[in-house]
Design a protein around this motif. Structure first.
Motif, mmCIF file in Angstrom:
data_model
loop_
_atom_site.group_PDB
_atom_site.id
_atom_site.type_symbol
_atom_site.label_atom_id
_atom_site.label_comp_id
_atom_site.label_asym_id
_atom_site.label_seq_id
_atom_site.Cartn_x
_atom_site.Cartn_y
_atom_site.Cartn_z
ATOM 1 N N TYR A 356 0.718 -1.046 -0.049
ATOM 2 C CA TYR A 356 0.020 -0.098 -0.072
ATOM 3 C C TYR A 356 0.998 1.297 -0.031
ATOM 4 O O TYR A 356 1.944 1.331 0.739
ATOM 5 C CB TYR A 356 -0.954 0.028 1.094
ATOM 6 N N ARG A 357 0.732 2.290 -1.052
ATOM 7 C CA ARG A 357 1.437 3.440 -0.967
ATOM 8 C C ARG A 357 2.792 3.018 -1.146
ATOM 9 O O ARG A 357 3.852 3.896 -0.516
ATOM 10 C CB ARG A 357 1.090 4.376 0.077
ATOM 11 N N GLY A 358 3.508 1.988 -1.758
ATOM 12 C CA GLY A 358 4.911 1.851 -2.077
ATOM 13 C C GLY A 358 5.583 1.202 -0.594
ATOM 14 O O GLY A 358 6.555 1.208 -0.789
ATOM 15 N N ILE A 359 4.768 0.804 0.466
ATOM 16 C CA ILE A 359 5.226 0.287 1.596
ATOM 17 C C ILE A 359 4.527 -1.365 1.612
ATOM 18 O O ILE A 359 3.252 -1.176 1.235
ATOM 19 C CB ILE A 359 4.985 1.057 2.660
ATOM 20 N N ARG A 360 5.311 -2.315 1.844
ATOM 21 C CA ARG A 360 4.876 -3.581 2.000
ATOM 22 C C ARG A 360 4.774 -3.889 3.715
ATOM 23 O O ARG A 360 5.807 -3.419 4.313
ATOM 24 C CB ARG A 360 5.952 -4.364 1.622
ATOM 25 N N VAL A 361 3.798 -4.232 3.972
ATOM 26 C CA VAL A 361 3.224 -4.506 5.260
ATOM 27 C C VAL A 361 3.044 -5.956 5.432
ATOM 28 O O VAL A 361 2.166 -6.642 4.700
ATOM 29 C CB VAL A 361 1.944 -3.607 5.759
ATOM 30 N N SER A 362 3.358 -6.639 6.333
ATOM 31 C CA SER A 362 3.333 -7.978 6.842
ATOM 32 C C SER A 362 2.463 -8.020 7.968
ATOM 33 O O SER A 362 2.720 -7.611 9.000
ATOM 34 C CB SER A 362 4.574 -8.719 6.915
ATOM 35 N N ALA A 363 1.263 -8.912 7.887
ATOM 36 C CA ALA A 363 0.197 -9.025 8.784
ATOM 37 C C ALA A 363 0.197 -10.578 9.083
ATOM 38 O O ALA A 363 0.384 -11.210 8.601
ATOM 39 C CB ALA A 363 -0.997 -8.513 8.570
#
Length: 583
Positions: A356-363
């Motif tokens: 999202y918006r160039g950032i990778r987030v791991s949940a």
């Protein structure tokens, strides 16, 4: 409904908002904008486009071939969207404007009278309407843009449904809404029901931005990820996932019940997506607010969120931030692989990766008790520092050994910081943790598949012997990180190819052996070869074929790979058997 029911079950503010959202969903049911923007689990569908709806006859054959402008070799490519679009599927407009009124919220005296909210509507006849949502239903009031008058307008019309009220005061709405519902019902159910596994498109057609009060309200109202139907309650995602996997699977009915239960918790992905967006938008307070933004971690709705950056230079030997960005996807693929094997007693975390918006987030779901102590203190299997300290555990070895055959992972030994051999049945990065609930969890599964040695992280790495065919194609190539791994489809294709060679070699050698025995028997004139001799020859043939195809076993065909081959900082006890696949 009978008026008596209005008194028994009056509207609440939550009911009014849900009703308004439902009306909005009906009005926009044929508009693809929500599917392009990924709103409320909406995804693009081309089923009606290819089947041509109810206009396609049974005898008519549908042409499902792609357009010419997207095929290779096309010289003239028009600047049009890639998704197919039907001209007769344009959305029907029932209202010009449906929005919340600026007189919201109702004053205290009007709340005592039952006013819940105020709405502004502009009909297709260009008629402005001011509507009051009360505990009894919806009615027109006498307010204007600059004058507040909550008294009912004349004639007094009270309707339990907003659609019913608009149908009575706007003939255009009544006609268009009826046509919209008829057209919506004619759609295939797969296009009307939201998919639990949402598909986001990376190319979207440019559309007009319209007024939408529900969209505007949801944008500026943070629910902190709480379900509208269970307000104020957070779901224990880990317990739901693990509990569904522990259900009985002996009979067909039990397996069906288990699969349905696992399917029901698929909204974990939707919750993880909402949480990732909230994290990037700054709506969630980090656990370590004093740290730099790129190393902050978050807990939201019983989910743990981390950003795809190299924290404390953990991935420095592998490529820094580039390796950390790729590690999230590698970990997700590893979790999918172990989940598909479905070994009873072995648990993986619920994992989702959101860009999202160039950032990778791991949940990820949270292991019970892991927040009470450091991860290094919780790890009983694997390594947290690239092989400096390595642990093993008999329970994890027993469980992971059951996954080694379907995942084609070779059981191997590495040396720890005391130069003592430690046996592993997975990549050294895989960590085993015993949760407070007594379940064994494995995480950090980025080394599930063997590395692709055709792509190296640095040119200074030790050059190994590679076939001439690879050198002709420019392999090995320098890569941005050292986490490039082989696809499981390629591993299975390679194993199938080697199995065919194995069967061919065994059959040919057995035929030659039988012919040799018959010729020897005829020449000597003695009795046939003893059973012991025949078994010995068969074993020799099988051992020879196993060695030729690279089997880890000398008695049967068994192709496995060591995921720790060529990993930096890892010392093996001996030369581990591995096969270099040259693409």
């Amino acid at each position: 409904p009978h008026p008596f029911l209005y008194k028994m079950y009056p509207y609440t503010v939550r009911d009014a908002r849900l009703h308004l959202r439902h009306v909005r969903d009906l009005l926009r049911s044929l508009d693809p904008s929500d599917a392009y923007n990924g709103v409320n689990c909406s995804s693009l569908s081309y089923l009606t486009f290819y089947t041509k709806g109810d206009k396609a006859s049974e005898k008519e054959s549908s042409d499902c071939s792609p357009p010419d402008y997207i095929l290779p070799g096309c010289k003239d490519r028009p600047l049009i969207p890639l998704q197919p679009f039907r001209d007769d599927c344009k959305p029907l407009q029932c209202l010009r404007v449906l929005t919340m009124s600026s007189w919201n919220p109702p004053p205290g005296n009007r709340k005592m009278h039952g006013d819940l909210m105020y709405l502004n509507v502009l009909t297709m006849e260009d008629k402005e309407l001011n509507i009051t949502s009360s505990t009894r239903g919806f009615y027109l009031n006498q307010s204007t843009t600059f004058n507040f008058n909550p008294k009912p307008a004349l004639p007094k019309i009270l309707c339990h449904s907003l659609v019913e009220l608009l149908s009575q005061v706007s003939p255009a709405f009544r006609k268009t809404f009826s046509a919209l519902q008829k057209k919506r019902v004619q759609q295939h159910p797969y296009e009307r029901i939201a998919a639990p596994f949402q598909v986001f498109t990376w190319v979207a057609r440019h559309g007009d931005h319209t007024l939408d009060c529900v969209r505007a309200e949801e944008t500026h109202t943070s629910r902190m990820g709480q379900d509208e139907h269970t307000a104020g309650q957070n779901r224990d995602w880990n317990e739901e996932l693990q509990g569904c996997r522990e259900l009985a699977r002996n009979s067909l009915q039990e397996r069906l019940h288990r699969e349905r239960s696992i399917f029901k918790v698929s909204d974990f992905v939707a919750a993880a997506t909402r949480g990732a967006v909230a994290v990037i938008d700054g709506d969630v307070m980090p656990l370590n607010p004093g740290e730099a933004p790129h190393v902050q971690m978050f807990i939201w709705n019983n989910l743990f969120f981390s950003l795809g950056f190299d924290i404390s230079e953990h991935y420095s030997p592998l490529g820094g931030n580039t390796a950390a960005h790729a590690a999230a996807i590698c970990d997700l693929r590893g979790a999918q692989a172990y989940t598909s094997v479905d070994v009873e007693g072995l648990h993986t975390l619920g994992t989702a990766v959101v860009d999202y918006r160039g950032i990778r987030v791991s949940a990820q779901t949270i292991v019970p008790g892991i927040l009470e102590k450091n991860q290094e203190q919780s790890v009983v299997y694997g390594s947290s520092d690239y092989g400096k300290t390595v642990f093993t555990h008999p329970r994890f070895l027993e469980l992971l050994d059951k996954t080694s055959e379907p995942l084609r992972i070779q059981r191997h030994q590495v040396l720890d910081h005391r130069n003592s051999p430690v046996e592993l049945c997975s990549g050294i990065e895989t960590k085993g943790i015993l949760g407070n609930d007594g379940r064994p969890y494995i995480l950090d599964l980025l080394r599930t598949f063997p590395p692709d040695l055709n792509f190296q992280f640095s040119e200074t790495e030790e050059r190994r012997e590679v076939p001439k065919e690879c050198l002709l194609f420019g392999y090995p190539r320098r890569h941005h990180h050292s986490l490039a791994s082989l696809r499981p489809e390629l591993i299975e294709a390679f194993a199938q190819h080697r199995y065919e060679l194995y069967v061919k070699m065994v059959s040919q050698d057995l035929i030659q052996t039988e012919e040799h025995d018959k010729a020897l028997e005829q020449r000597i004139g003695d009795a046939a070869t003893s059973v012991a001799d025949m078994e010995f020859q068969r074993r020799s043939v099988i051992m020879k074929a196993c060695e030729a195809v690279g089997s880890v076993s000398d008695s049967c065909f068994d192709i496995r790979f060591n995921p720790d081959v060529c990993s930096p900082g890892i010392q093996h006890t001996c030369a581990q058997t591995h096969i270099l696949l040259c693409l």
